[in-house]
Design a protein around this motif. Structure first.
Motif, PDB file in Angstrom:
ATOM      1  N   VAL A 206      39.295  -5.125  10.946  1.00  0.00           N
ATOM      2  CA  VAL A 206      38.982  -5.966   9.999  1.00  0.00           C
ATOM      3  C   VAL A 206      38.206  -5.547   8.810  1.00  0.00           C
ATOM      4  O   VAL A 206      38.413  -6.115   7.594  1.00  0.00           O
ATOM      5  CB  VAL A 206      38.367  -6.901  10.883  1.00  0.00           C
ATOM      6  N   GLN A 207      37.255  -4.673   9.094  1.00  0.00           N
ATOM      7  CA  GLN A 207      36.413  -4.249   7.898  1.00  0.00           C
ATOM      8  C   GLN A 207      37.251  -3.315   7.033  1.00  0.00           C
ATOM      9  O   GLN A 207      36.971  -3.377   5.631  1.00  0.00           O
ATOM     10  CB  GLN A 207      35.101  -3.279   8.475  1.00  0.00           C
TER      11      GLN A 207
ATOM     12  N   ARG B 105      40.220  -3.522   6.232  1.00  0.00           N
ATOM     13  CA  ARG B 105      41.385  -4.112   5.628  1.00  0.00           C
ATOM     14  C   ARG B 105      42.799  -3.857   6.170  1.00  0.00           C
ATOM     15  O   ARG B 105      43.681  -3.679   5.475  1.00  0.00           O
ATOM     16  CB  ARG B 105      41.570  -4.120   4.110  1.00  0.00           C
TER      17      ARG B 105
ATOM     18  N   GLY C  29      44.171  -5.200   9.046  1.00  0.00           N
ATOM     19  CA  GLY C  29      44.751  -6.219   9.835  1.00  0.00           C
ATOM     20  C   GLY C  29      45.895  -6.311   9.939  1.00  0.00           C
ATOM     21  O   GLY C  29      46.573  -6.973  10.871  1.00  0.00           O
TER      22      GLY C  29
ATOM     23  N   TRP D 102      48.150  -9.967  16.117  1.00  0.00           N
ATOM     24  CA  TRP D 102      47.217 -10.843  16.267  1.00  0.00           C
ATOM     25  C   TRP D 102      47.589 -11.888  17.310  1.00  0.00           C
ATOM     26  O   TRP D 102      46.746 -12.462  17.907  1.00  0.00           O
ATOM     27  CB  TRP D 102      46.693 -11.584  15.162  1.00  0.00           C
TER      28      TRP D 102
ATOM     29  N   LEU E  36      38.095  -8.168  17.911  1.00  0.00           N
ATOM     30  CA  LEU E  36      38.452  -8.274  16.577  1.00  0.00           C
ATOM     31  C   LEU E  36      38.779  -9.776  16.082  1.00  0.00           C
ATOM     32  O   LEU E  36      38.621 -10.072  15.067  1.00  0.00           O
ATOM     33  CB  LEU E  36      39.858  -7.375  16.494  1.00  0.00           C
ATOM     34  N   LEU E  37      39.491 -10.508  17.106  1.00  0.00           N
ATOM     35  CA  LEU E  37      39.642 -11.980  16.714  1.00  0.00           C
ATOM     36  C   LEU E  37      37.985 -12.617  16.603  1.00  0.00           C
ATOM     37  O   LEU E  37      37.989 -13.370  15.573  1.00  0.00           O
ATOM     38  CB  LEU E  37      40.210 -12.645  18.026  1.00  0.00           C
TER      39      LEU E  37
ATOM     40  N   GLU F 223      35.577 -11.188  15.079  1.00  0.00           N
ATOM     41  CA  GLU F 223      35.179 -10.586  13.799  1.00  0.00           C
ATOM     42  C   GLU F 223      35.829 -11.252  12.740  1.00  0.00           C
ATOM     43  O   GLU F 223      35.343 -11.711  11.683  1.00  0.00           O
ATOM     44  CB  GLU F 223      34.843  -9.134  13.633  1.00  0.00           C
ATOM     45  N   LYS F 224      37.411 -11.510  13.135  1.00  0.00           N
ATOM     46  CA  LYS F 224      38.128 -12.012  11.864  1.00  0.00           C
ATOM     47  C   LYS F 224      37.656 -13.643  11.668  1.00  0.00           C
ATOM     48  O   LYS F 224      37.679 -13.865  10.411  1.00  0.00           O
ATOM     49  CB  LYS F 224      39.481 -11.851  12.471  1.00  0.00           C
TER      50      LYS F 224
ATOM     51  N   GLY G 195      34.345 -13.213  10.048  1.00  0.00           N
ATOM     52  CA  GLY G 195      34.360 -12.737   8.587  1.00  0.00           C
ATOM     53  C   GLY G 195      33.451 -11.528   8.803  1.00  0.00           C
ATOM     54  O   GLY G 195      32.461 -11.547   9.389  1.00  0.00           O
ATOM     55  N   PRO G 196      34.242 -10.297   8.275  1.00  0.00           N
ATOM     56  CA  PRO G 196      33.362  -9.103   8.509  1.00  0.00           C
ATOM     57  C   PRO G 196      32.220  -8.891   7.562  1.00  0.00           C
ATOM     58  O   PRO G 196      32.110  -9.751   6.562  1.00  0.00           O
ATOM     59  CB  PRO G 196      34.408  -8.130   8.031  1.00  0.00           C
TER      60      PRO G 196
ATOM     61  N   THR H  38      33.771  -4.840   3.933  1.00  0.00           N
ATOM     62  CA  THR H  38      35.064  -4.636   3.644  1.00  0.00           C
ATOM     63  C   THR H  38      35.289  -3.321   2.769  1.00  0.00           C
ATOM     64  O   THR H  38      34.309  -3.056   1.911  1.00  0.00           O
ATOM     65  CB  THR H  38      35.850  -5.912   3.259  1.00  0.00           C
TER      66      THR H  38
END
Length: 389
Positions: free
Chosen positions: A275-276, A278, A280, A285, A296-297, A299-300, A303-304, A307
């Motif tokens: 996620v950080q 980019r 993804g 997902w 990861l879900l 964090e997504k 919002g990280p 980035t």
């Protein structure tokens, strides 16, 4: 993908490791003697002694050859692992991030091995899908043992995970004339991006995959290690007509940075999630299960906090990994990969930038170079347009 094996902060210094006693502890490519004969400068990469650049060329000429003609890289240090047995593809799909269900046999896929608890990236991998019961993986050299360990620990009884790190050589033939060269050798070139097929060269059975780490048209040849020299020699016997040049891993690094491709250990790591970074797009997902899914879900959704962004130097500064980014008195990020772009003749970088800084492409930041500030502009990669999209 890449070579996650360069120490964060800079490329390793050029060394004549053949005279270094420590070299005896490093693995060597089956093409080592060919590299020595070509005047290669060597450096350690993930426990391997690999060519950094070659005499009579150097990074700039090797980089330019790939952007304008064709170059060949020995990337045999990359890992190789085979997952086989009933349900092997489904098992791999339940572990790695991307969705193998999006592709069919004869296709390859970029994917990530993430830590189940944190979502951090253990490694980034190319997965070759042969059949429902057969997946071949190419991780980074330094991380192969850990990827294999994690897969073995999770594998059901009927699935076997085999470490075949030294069983195969990998040659990356990259550049706008790569298809011409392979066609002259009667190797297949018409298959689509990220697809592979069996072929034969110099009496050697091998796999040709339409992949690479340079942004240019290119192919990777997976060759049994004992036959790597025959394939290398065949490429160079035909290569003069296409301006083929042997290229080292230093040029591979400048080429991938120009494209904004992440390097594991710098732009991806256990501390830098997809996620950080980019990345993804390499995560399935909607899959019900893969390592790191819950983290990861979450964090997504939240919002990280940072980035990965691209940077281009405004002046003659060359950003390097570890340099800090500033807006006024505030530190807003850190460079993860940075180099001089032979194509742009400018410094370029990838950097983790704080979300709290609220910066957009086109904004300027400053890097700290030993106490001196130098301006860079946030720019969306790729930094250059390859000759073949």
């Amino acid at each position: 993908m890449l070579t996650s094996d360069v120490a964060p902060g800079k490329l390793p210094p050029m060394t004549d490791v053949t005279s270094d006693a420590a070299a005896t502890r490093l693995r060597r490519s089956p093409l080592h003697e060919r590299h020595t004969a070509a005047g290669a400068k060597f450096a350690p990469f993930g426990g391997w002694e690999m060519p950094l650049e070659y005499a009579g060329g150097g990074v700039l000429k090797e980089h330019t050859a790939v952007r304008t003609a064709v170059g060949v890289f020995d990337v045999s240090h990359l890992g190789k692992a085979r997952v086989s047995g009933p349900g092997a593809a489904d098992f791999v799909n339940s572990c790695l991030s991307n969705d193998l269900g999006r592709i069919g046999p004869g296709r390859a896929q970029y994917t990530l091995c993430c830590d189940d608890a944190t979502g951090g990236v253990v490694d980034d991998i190319i997965a070759y899908l042969y059949a429902d019961d057969h997946v071949f993986l190419i991780p980074n050299a330094a991380n192969t043992a850990e990827v294999v360990r994690r897969l073995r620990a999770a594998a059901p009884a009927q699935v076997t995970v085999t470490d075949e790190h030294e069983a195969y050589a990998v040659l990356a033939v990259q550049g706008p004339r790569s298809a011409e060269l392979l066609a002259a050798l009667d190797l297949p070139t018409e298959h689509g991006y990220m697809s592979f097929s069996a072929a034969s060269l110099a009496g050697v059975e091998l796999t040709v995959c339409r992949t690479g780490y340079t942004g240019e048209l290119g192919y990777e040849l997976v060759v049994p290690a004992e036959h790597a020299v025959a394939v290398w020699d065949a490429l160079f016997a035909a290569g003069a007509a296409f301006e083929l040049r042997a290229c080292g891993l230093a040029a591979r690094d400048t080429l991938r940075t120009e494209m904004g491709y992440p390097l594991h250990g710098q732009d991806l790591s256990l501390d830098i999630s997809p996620v950080q970074a980019r990345s993804g797009w390499a995560v399935g997902w909607d899959k019900p299960a893969f390592w790191g899914r819950d983290a990861l879900l979450a964090e997504k959704a939240a919002g990280p906090r940072r980035t990965l962004r691209g940077l281009v130097a405004v002046d003659r500064a060359i950003p390097r990994p570890g340099m800090t980014l500033h807006v006024g008195d505030a530190q807003v990020g850190i460079v993860t990969s940075g180099t001089f772009s032979p194509t742009l003749k400018q410094g370029i970088a990838l950097a983790l930038v704080s979300a709290d800084a609220n910066l957009t492409d086109g904004d300027e930041v400053e890097i700290d170079i030993r106490g001196r500030r130098a301006p860079l502009k946030l720019t969306k990669p790729p930094f250059v347009t390859p000759s073949v999209k």
